[in-house]
Design an enzyme around this catalytic site. Sequence first.
Site, PDB file in Angstrom:
ATOM      1  N   SER A   3      76.622  31.389  36.692  1.00  0.00           N
ATOM      2  CA  SER A   3      75.179  31.630  36.750  1.00  0.00           C
ATOM      3  C   SER A   3      74.959  33.128  36.661  1.00  0.00           C
ATOM      4  CB  SER A   3      74.610  31.097  38.072  1.00  0.00           C
ATOM      5  OG  SER A   3      73.291  31.575  38.290  1.00  0.00           O
ATOM      6  N   TYR A  13      74.845  30.413  47.269  1.00  0.00           N
ATOM      7  CA  TYR A  13      74.986  30.173  45.838  1.00  0.00           C
ATOM      8  C   TYR A  13      75.453  31.441  45.126  1.00  0.00           C
ATOM      9  CZ  TYR A  13      73.774  28.633  41.097  1.00  0.00           C
ATOM     10  OH  TYR A  13      73.809  28.291  39.769  1.00  0.00           O
TER      11      TYR A  13
END
Length: 275
Positions: free
Chosen positions: A157, A170
Site C-alpha cells: 500500500s 496497517y
Amino acid sequence: MGTLSGRSAIITGGLTGQGLAIAHALAQEGANVAVGSYVNEMAGRRGDAAAYPDPAEIAEVRSALEVHGGKVFAAHLDVRDTVVIDDFVGAADKYCGPADILVNAAGTTAEHPVSGHSDELWLKIIDTNLNGAFRVTRRLLPGMIERGFGRIINIGSTAASVGWKENPAYCASKSGLLGLTRCVALEGAPHGVTCVMISPTWVETELMRRNVEQIVAREGKGRTLEDAMADIAMQNPQLRIIQPEEVAALAAFLCREEARGITMENIQITGGSLW
C-alpha cells in the site's frame, strides 16, 4: 497457451478483492491457481474491516476460476496459523503442483487512533498483513530456490511510505512488508526468484467499502458510504478509484519471464495520488 502455462500459483486472500482479481489474471494466463482466505465472517471479525467470505463462496470462486481452463484449488486459509498454512500448501501442491508463484494478498485494517488499538486488534493486523506474508513465504521460498524459479508478489500500500491517520497498525504492517520484500528479493536473486511489492492507493474492493464505513461512522457527519466513496474518487488526480483488475494486470506481468529483472521494487499504482 498462456504465458504462465505450466506454472502454479498460491494466492492468499484469494477468495475476495485484489487477491481474487489476481487469481483470475493468472488463470487467464494459463496458471493453475490455489486460492485461500479466512472463511466464515462470524469467526473472523474482531473489529477490523476485512471481508471474510462465507463457506459457500469457496465453491463459487472455484467454479468461476475453472472457466479459464486450469486446475483450481480453493479452501480456508488462516495465514496466522502455521499448521493451517502447511495443510493448505500440501493440498494445493498435490492438486495444482508445486508453487512457482506466491501472491501475498491477505490483509486487513481498522479505523482507530493509536490509543484506540487494543492489543488484540493491533496484533491481528500485524499478524495478518506482515507475519502472514512471512510465514507463507518461508514455507514456499526453499522450493522455489531449489527449482530455480519463483515469483513472489506482496500486496502492499502507499501506506508503506506515507502515514495514514487512524491506521497505525496497517501502516506499520505495510512498512514492515516492504522491508521483508527487499530481503526476500536479495535472498532469491541468485536462484531465479524475484520478490516485488505492489503498493496501490485506495482500491475499490469490499475491504475498502468496509474501511470507509468505519471512517463515516467515526466522523459522524451524516455522510453516506457512497458520499465518502465519491469524495475519495474526487481527491484522486484521475478523479476515480483504482480497480482490482489494474493491480491484477501488473501482478500477471511480474510473473512472466520478461519480468525476471524486476525485483526488490515497490511499484505504486496511484493514479497520480501522493497517498
